[in-house]
Each structure stands twice: as structure tokens, then as C-alpha cells.
Design a protein around this motif. Structure first.
Motif, PDB file in Angstrom:
ATOM      1  N   SER A  52       0.831  -1.201   0.000  1.00 53.13           N
ATOM      2  CA  SER A  52       0.000   0.000   0.000  1.00 53.13           C
ATOM      3  C   SER A  52       0.866   1.252   0.000  1.00 53.13           C
ATOM      4  O   SER A  52       2.069   1.201   0.227  1.00 53.13           O
ATOM      5  CB  SER A  52      -0.912  -0.007   1.224  1.00 53.13           C
ATOM      6  OG  SER A  52      -0.128   0.036   2.412  1.00 53.13           O
ATOM      7  N   TRP A  53       0.250   2.413  -0.207  1.00 50.73           N
ATOM      8  CA  TRP A  53       0.991   3.654  -0.282  1.00 50.73           C
ATOM      9  C   TRP A  53       1.782   3.932   0.990  1.00 50.73           C
ATOM     10  O   TRP A  53       2.898   4.447   0.947  1.00 50.73           O
ATOM     11  CB  TRP A  53       0.036   4.826  -0.578  1.00 50.73           C
ATOM     12  CG  TRP A  53      -1.021   5.013   0.472  1.00 50.73           C
ATOM     13  CD1 TRP A  53      -2.244   4.427   0.512  1.00 50.73           C
ATOM     14  CD2 TRP A  53      -0.932   5.832   1.635  1.00 50.73           C
ATOM     15  NE1 TRP A  53      -2.920   4.820   1.636  1.00 50.73           N
ATOM     16  CE2 TRP A  53      -2.157   5.698   2.333  1.00 50.73           C
ATOM     17  CE3 TRP A  53       0.045   6.680   2.159  1.00 50.73           C
ATOM     18  CZ2 TRP A  53      -2.402   6.364   3.519  1.00 50.73           C
ATOM     19  CZ3 TRP A  53      -0.206   7.365   3.344  1.00 50.73           C
ATOM     20  CH2 TRP A  53      -1.420   7.197   4.008  1.00 50.73           C
ATOM     21  N   ARG A 100      -1.681   5.327  -8.072  1.00 50.56           N
ATOM     22  CA  ARG A 100      -2.408   5.874  -6.927  1.00 50.56           C
ATOM     23  C   ARG A 100      -3.462   4.892  -6.440  1.00 50.56           C
ATOM     24  O   ARG A 100      -3.799   4.885  -5.255  1.00 50.56           O
ATOM     25  CB  ARG A 100      -3.067   7.199  -7.304  1.00 50.56           C
ATOM     26  CG  ARG A 100      -2.112   8.377  -7.388  1.00 50.56           C
ATOM     27  CD  ARG A 100      -2.878   9.655  -7.648  1.00 50.56           C
ATOM     28  NE  ARG A 100      -2.014  10.820  -7.659  1.00 50.56           N
ATOM     29  CZ  ARG A 100      -1.680  11.502  -6.572  1.00 50.56           C
ATOM     30  NH1 ARG A 100      -2.138  11.123  -5.391  1.00 50.56           N
ATOM     31  NH2 ARG A 100      -0.894  12.559  -6.671  1.00 50.56           N
ATOM     32  N   ARG A 101      -4.016   4.118  -7.348  1.00 52.60           N
ATOM     33  CA  ARG A 101      -4.997   3.109  -6.965  1.00 52.60           C
ATOM     34  C   ARG A 101      -4.277   1.827  -6.559  1.00 52.60           C
ATOM     35  O   ARG A 101      -3.188   1.539  -7.031  1.00 52.60           O
ATOM     36  CB  ARG A 101      -5.948   2.830  -8.125  1.00 52.60           C
ATOM     37  CG  ARG A 101      -6.787   4.020  -8.514  1.00 52.60           C
ATOM     38  CD  ARG A 101      -7.768   3.656  -9.601  1.00 52.60           C
ATOM     39  NE  ARG A 101      -8.608   4.781  -9.981  1.00 52.60           N
ATOM     40  CZ  ARG A 101      -9.602   4.715 -10.837  1.00 52.60           C
ATOM     41  NH1 ARG A 101      -9.894   3.563 -11.418  1.00 52.60           N
ATOM     42  NH2 ARG A 101     -10.312   5.791 -11.136  1.00 52.60           N
ATOM     43  N   GLN A 102      -4.938   1.053  -5.733  1.00 50.00           N
ATOM     44  CA  GLN A 102      -4.342  -0.181  -5.248  1.00 50.00           C
ATOM     45  C   GLN A 102      -4.881  -1.340  -6.075  1.00 50.00           C
ATOM     46  O   GLN A 102      -5.996  -1.808  -5.855  1.00 50.00           O
ATOM     47  CB  GLN A 102      -4.654  -0.378  -3.770  1.00 50.00           C
ATOM     48  CG  GLN A 102      -3.773  -1.401  -3.106  1.00 50.00           C
ATOM     49  CD  GLN A 102      -3.615  -1.130  -1.618  1.00 50.00           C
ATOM     50  OE1 GLN A 102      -3.586   0.003  -1.167  1.00 50.00           O
ATOM     51  NE2 GLN A 102      -3.506  -2.191  -0.846  1.00 50.00           N
ATOM     52  N   ARG A 108      -2.434  -3.645 -13.651  1.00 47.83           N
ATOM     53  CA  ARG A 108      -3.162  -2.477 -14.142  1.00 47.83           C
ATOM     54  C   ARG A 108      -2.515  -1.160 -13.730  1.00 47.83           C
ATOM     55  O   ARG A 108      -3.090  -0.098 -13.934  1.00 47.83           O
ATOM     56  CB  ARG A 108      -4.608  -2.509 -13.635  1.00 47.83           C
ATOM     57  CG  ARG A 108      -5.409  -3.690 -14.144  1.00 47.83           C
ATOM     58  CD  ARG A 108      -6.816  -3.665 -13.590  1.00 47.83           C
ATOM     59  NE  ARG A 108      -7.600  -4.812 -14.037  1.00 47.83           N
ATOM     60  CZ  ARG A 108      -8.813  -5.098 -13.593  1.00 47.83           C
ATOM     61  NH1 ARG A 108      -9.399  -4.311 -12.709  1.00 47.83           N
ATOM     62  NH2 ARG A 108      -9.449  -6.150 -14.058  1.00 47.83           N
ATOM     63  N   TYR A 109      -1.335  -1.262 -13.144  1.00 50.41           N
ATOM     64  CA  TYR A 109      -0.667  -0.065 -12.659  1.00 50.41           C
ATOM     65  C   TYR A 109      -0.361   0.885 -13.810  1.00 50.41           C
ATOM     66  O   TYR A 109      -0.103   0.451 -14.940  1.00 50.41           O
ATOM     67  CB  TYR A 109       0.629  -0.445 -11.944  1.00 50.41           C
ATOM     68  CG  TYR A 109       0.421  -1.165 -10.633  1.00 50.41           C
ATOM     69  CD1 TYR A 109      -0.098  -2.455 -10.586  1.00 50.41           C
ATOM     70  CD2 TYR A 109       0.768  -0.560  -9.424  1.00 50.41           C
ATOM     71  CE1 TYR A 109      -0.285  -3.112  -9.382  1.00 50.41           C
ATOM     72  CE2 TYR A 109       0.612  -1.218  -8.219  1.00 50.41           C
ATOM     73  CZ  TYR A 109       0.083  -2.492  -8.209  1.00 50.41           C
ATOM     74  OH  TYR A 109      -0.088  -3.138  -7.000  1.00 50.41           O
ATOM     75  N   ASN A 110      -0.339   2.160 -13.508  1.00 61.14           N
ATOM     76  CA  ASN A 110      -0.152   3.165 -14.543  1.00 61.14           C
ATOM     77  C   ASN A 110       1.309   3.315 -14.963  1.00 61.14           C
ATOM     78  O   ASN A 110       1.601   3.513 -16.139  1.00 61.14           O
ATOM     79  CB  ASN A 110      -0.676   4.499 -14.029  1.00 61.14           C
ATOM     80  CG  ASN A 110      -0.880   5.516 -15.131  1.00 61.14           C
ATOM     81  OD1 ASN A 110      -0.902   5.183 -16.317  1.00 61.14           O
ATOM     82  ND2 ASN A 110      -1.025   6.767 -14.757  1.00 61.14           N
TER      83      ASN A 110
END
Length: 122
Positions: A52-53, A100-102, A108-110
Motif C-alpha cells: 500500500s501507499w 495511486r490506486r491499489q 493495471r498499474y499506470n
């Protein structure tokens, strides 16, 4: 411009260890969830571990459970993957990803790095 750069790959004998690092610039590192993925020749990209962030929660794939550990140092803008008890089947290109999304272990990461090669000899 966002840049994601992996390092630390190499050739190691079975049973050995490696620590991969990933630095990310051009983004607020502390606001991003991150993940490690790998892809062997002829195979699909596989999620290995994610965090997580804040670094407060992490997941690992069943295939590396108990052997790999992910960590995130927001002060150094660096993500790590400690890999122990390496096996020949761990041989692959390892990629670092940020978003930014988990997305957990879904690819699917940017933002993605170019990868670092890990080769485990038997």
C-alpha cells in the motif's frame, strides 16, 4: 515526467538471495501503491508482491510466500523486494509498478519500469 527504475537483478545460484530496488521520480512516492511483477519468456506477466501507499499492508503471491518480502521506504522514494531461497523457476524479468490506486497483484498499474533480469541457476 514519471520515471521508474529497477536495479539489483543478476545471476545467483539456487538457494541464494537477491534484493531488488525500485526508485520512482516525478510523482509523490508516498501517495502511490506499488507492486513487483515478473515475466518469464513465453509466460504471462505475474504479480509477485504489492504494498500500500503507506507500506502498512502488503501481499505476496502464493508462489513466493515465505521467501520474498516487499518493503517501501517513503523517505528514500525506494521500493524493495528481498528474495531468499531462490529457485530456478524464479528466473524472469522483474518489473516495478506504481499507481495511486491499489491494484494489488493485477497488472493495471499506470507507471512501469523497464525491468531487471533475475536468473537463478540450478
Amino acid at each position: 515526467q514519471v520515471q521508474v527504475v529497477e536495479s539489483g537483478g543478476g545471476l545467483v545460484q539456487a538457494g541464494g538471495s537477491l534484493r531488488l530496488s525500485c526508485t520512482a521520480s516525478g510523482l509523490s512516492f508516498e501517495d502511490y501503491a506499488m507492486g513487483w511483477f515478473r515475466q518469464a519468456p513465453g509466460k504471462e506477466r505475474e504479480g509477485v508482491s504489492c504494498i500500500s501507499w503507506s507500506g502498512g499492508s502488503a501481499y505476496v503471491a502464493d508462489s513466493v510466500e515465505g521467501r520474498f518480502a516487499i518493503s517501501k521506504d517513503n523517505a528514500k522514494n525506494t521500493l524493495y523486494l528481498q528474495m531468499n531461497s531462490l529457485k530456478p523457476e524464479d528466473t524472469a524479468m522483474y518489473y516495478c509498478a506504481a499507481d495511486r490506486r491499489q491494484y494489488l497483484l493485477l497488472p493495471r498499474y499506470n507507471f512501469w519500469g523497464q525491468g531487471t533480469q533475475v536468473t537463478v541457476s540450478s
